[in-house]
Design a protein around this motif. Structure first.
Motif, PDB file in Angstrom:
ATOM      1  N   ILE A 163       0.845  -1.205   0.000  1.00 33.19           N
ATOM      2  CA  ILE A 163       0.000   0.000   0.000  1.00 33.19           C
ATOM      3  C   ILE A 163       0.879   1.252   0.000  1.00 33.19           C
ATOM      4  N   ILE A 164       1.902   1.272   0.832  1.00 29.23           N
ATOM      5  CA  ILE A 164       2.811   2.412   0.886  1.00 29.23           C
ATOM      6  C   ILE A 164       3.522   2.578  -0.449  1.00 29.23           C
ATOM      7  N   SER A 165       3.983   1.483  -1.026  1.00 25.65           N
ATOM      8  CA  SER A 165       4.691   1.524  -2.302  1.00 25.65           C
ATOM      9  C   SER A 165       3.794   2.081  -3.404  1.00 25.65           C
ATOM     10  N   ARG A 166       2.526   1.652  -3.438  1.00 23.29           N
ATOM     11  CA  ARG A 166       1.607   2.169  -4.458  1.00 23.29           C
ATOM     12  C   ARG A 166       1.305   3.653  -4.232  1.00 23.29           C
ATOM     13  N   THR A 167       1.257   4.070  -2.975  1.00 23.38           N
ATOM     14  CA  THR A 167       0.908   5.457  -2.673  1.00 23.38           C
ATOM     15  C   THR A 167       2.061   6.412  -2.935  1.00 23.38           C
ATOM     16  N   TRP A 168       3.242   6.095  -2.433  1.00 21.82           N
ATOM     17  CA  TRP A 168       4.372   7.028  -2.540  1.00 21.82           C
ATOM     18  C   TRP A 168       5.499   6.531  -3.427  1.00 21.82           C
ATOM     19  N   GLY A 169       5.431   5.339  -3.918  1.00 24.27           N
ATOM     20  CA  GLY A 169       6.490   4.806  -4.770  1.00 24.27           C
ATOM     21  C   GLY A 169       7.508   4.030  -3.962  1.00 24.27           C
ATOM     22  N   ALA A 170       8.199   3.141  -4.645  1.00 20.93           N
ATOM     23  CA  ALA A 170       9.152   2.260  -3.968  1.00 20.93           C
ATOM     24  C   ALA A 170      10.317   3.019  -3.374  1.00 20.93           C
ATOM     25  N   ALA A 171      10.798   4.088  -4.039  1.00 25.18           N
ATOM     26  CA  ALA A 171      11.956   4.835  -3.534  1.00 25.18           C
ATOM     27  C   ALA A 171      11.646   5.473  -2.188  1.00 25.18           C
ATOM     28  N   SER A 172      10.425   5.992  -2.031  1.00 25.48           N
ATOM     29  CA  SER A 172      10.052   6.618  -0.764  1.00 25.48           C
ATOM     30  C   SER A 172      10.009   5.594   0.358  1.00 25.48           C
ATOM     31  N   THR A 173       9.552   4.390   0.054  1.00 24.09           N
ATOM     32  CA  THR A 173       9.495   3.349   1.070  1.00 24.09           C
ATOM     33  C   THR A 173      10.894   3.028   1.572  1.00 24.09           C
ATOM     34  N   ARG A 174      11.849   2.944   0.653  1.00 22.22           N
ATOM     35  CA  ARG A 174      13.213   2.631   1.034  1.00 22.22           C
ATOM     36  C   ARG A 174      13.790   3.727   1.916  1.00 22.22           C
ATOM     37  N   MET A 175      13.524   4.981   1.607  1.00 19.51           N
ATOM     38  CA  MET A 175      14.076   6.093   2.375  1.00 19.51           C
ATOM     39  C   MET A 175      13.407   6.243   3.739  1.00 19.51           C
ATOM     40  N   SER A 176      12.163   5.803   3.877  1.00 16.76           N
ATOM     41  CA  SER A 176      11.442   6.032   5.125  1.00 16.76           C
ATOM     42  C   SER A 176      11.991   5.191   6.279  1.00 16.76           C
ATOM     43  N   THR A 177      12.726   4.117   5.962  1.00 20.34           N
ATOM     44  CA  THR A 177      13.244   3.288   7.042  1.00 20.34           C
ATOM     45  C   THR A 177      14.249   4.051   7.880  1.00 20.34           C
ATOM     46  N   GLY A 178      15.087   4.867   7.242  1.00 21.18           N
ATOM     47  CA  GLY A 178      16.011   5.740   7.947  1.00 21.18           C
ATOM     48  C   GLY A 178      17.126   5.020   8.673  1.00 21.18           C
ATOM     49  N   TYR A 179      18.144   5.763   8.976  1.00 18.55           N
ATOM     50  CA  TYR A 179      19.287   5.236   9.709  1.00 18.55           C
ATOM     51  C   TYR A 179      19.607   6.206  10.824  1.00 18.55           C
ATOM     52  N   VAL A 180      19.615   5.716  12.029  1.00 21.20           N
ATOM     53  CA  VAL A 180      19.970   6.524  13.190  1.00 21.20           C
ATOM     54  C   VAL A 180      21.098   5.790  13.904  1.00 21.20           C
ATOM     55  N   PRO A 181      22.328   6.335  13.829  1.00 19.75           N
ATOM     56  CA  PRO A 181      23.445   5.631  14.462  1.00 19.75           C
ATOM     57  C   PRO A 181      23.312   5.625  15.982  1.00 19.75           C
ATOM     58  N   ALA A 182      23.698   4.497  16.574  1.00 20.97           N
ATOM     59  CA  ALA A 182      23.691   4.389  18.031  1.00 20.97           C
ATOM     60  C   ALA A 182      24.796   5.266  18.606  1.00 20.97           C
ATOM     61  N   VAL A 183      24.546   5.845  19.799  1.00 23.12           N
ATOM     62  CA  VAL A 183      25.489   6.782  20.419  1.00 23.12           C
ATOM     63  C   VAL A 183      25.783   6.355  21.849  1.00 23.12           C
ATOM     64  N   ASP A 184      27.064   6.459  22.227  1.00 21.17           N
ATOM     65  CA  ASP A 184      27.489   6.376  23.624  1.00 21.17           C
ATOM     66  C   ASP A 184      28.089   7.722  23.965  1.00 21.17           C
ATOM     67  N   MET A 185      27.799   8.245  25.145  1.00 18.04           N
ATOM     68  CA  MET A 185      28.371   9.518  25.577  1.00 18.04           C
ATOM     69  C   MET A 185      28.843   9.348  27.015  1.00 18.04           C
ATOM     70  N   TYR A 186      30.099   9.770  27.259  1.00 20.55           N
ATOM     71  CA  TYR A 186      30.648   9.621  28.592  1.00 20.55           C
ATOM     72  C   TYR A 186      31.708  10.688  28.843  1.00 20.55           C
ATOM     73  N   THR A 187      32.070  10.860  30.110  1.00 21.32           N
ATOM     74  CA  THR A 187      33.132  11.812  30.453  1.00 21.32           C
ATOM     75  C   THR A 187      34.449  11.070  30.540  1.00 21.32           C
ATOM     76  N   ASP A 188      35.506  11.783  30.175  1.00 23.69           N
ATOM     77  CA  ASP A 188      36.866  11.265  30.281  1.00 23.69           C
ATOM     78  C   ASP A 188      37.698  12.403  30.855  1.00 23.69           C
ATOM     79  N   GLY A 189      37.808  12.437  32.188  1.00 16.78           N
ATOM     80  CA  GLY A 189      38.445  13.593  32.840  1.00 16.78           C
ATOM     81  C   GLY A 189      37.567  14.821  32.610  1.00 16.78           C
ATOM     82  N   PRO A 190      38.143  15.916  32.145  1.00 18.42           N
ATOM     83  CA  PRO A 190      37.346  17.120  31.899  1.00 18.42           C
ATOM     84  C   PRO A 190      36.655  17.106  30.532  1.00 18.42           C
TER      85      PRO A 190
END
Length: 187
Positions: A29-56
């Motif tokens: 349904i999504i592919s017919r509505t917005w096209g296959a390229a849009s479906t591929r882009m909608s998945t998205g990539y969000v890289p995992a993050v670690d954040m910590y202190t190292d001294g100051p």
């Protein structure tokens, strides 16, 4: 009435098949509505993050396997914000597909992560390195330790002297208030 044995694994397998069918129908349904390229882009990539202190310093590590950091990643500082942005390219995008994709769990596409910087931190305080799929961004001298300040300790004798001095001044203030109200001085 005939008894049948319930097998939870068979029930789960049937449920899994039904969910897979619904997922395929939704994708269609999504592919017919917005096209296959849009479906591929909608998945998205969000890289995992670690954040910590190292001294100051504060260290931010992003998981970026398979990303060409020289061409596809930018680390910028503007208006008190650190922005890490880029793109994880789909290696199958440019190839002519000779077969059908059987499983697709990896995510591709553009990403952007923003981090607020403490006041006074500039681009000169930030450095970035990349090794084995991990981007490490170090923000130097963020957690500054305030100088130690000695707090004076008052003794009980000092506290009594302060209270006594306050008690001696209090009657004078009461007399001044009465004089101001009556317009005359009492002795």
């Amino acid at each position: 009435m005939a008894l049948t044995r319930w097998d939870p694994f068979t029930a789960l397998a049937r449920l899994d098949e039904e969910l897979a069918r619904l997922d395929e129908e939704f994708d269609e349904i999504i592919s017919r509505t917005w096209g296959a390229a849009s479906t591929r882009m909608s998945t998205g990539y969000v890289p995992a993050v670690d954040m910590y202190t190292d001294g100051p310093d504060v260290v931010i590590r992003l998981e970026l396997p398979g990303v060409d950091v020289e061409d596809d990643v930018d680390v910028e500082v503007a208006e008190g914000r650190l922005t890490i942005s880029g793109r994880r390219r789909d290696e199958f995008e440019s190839r002519e597909e000779s077969g059908k994709v059987l499983v697709r769990e990896l995510r591709y596409g553009s990403f952007r992560r923003d981090f607020a910087l403490p006041e006074g931190v500039t681009a000169d305080d930030i450095e970035a390195t990349y090794d084995r799929g991990m981007l490490e961004v170090r923000v130097r001298n963020v957690t500054r330790t305030p100088a130690a300040k000695k707090i004076p300790i008052r003794t009980a004798r000092e506290m009594k002297a302060i209270e006594a001095a306050g008690a001696e001044k209090k009657p004078e203030k009461d007399t001044e208030k009465k004089t101001a109200r009556n317009g005359q001085q009492t002795s």
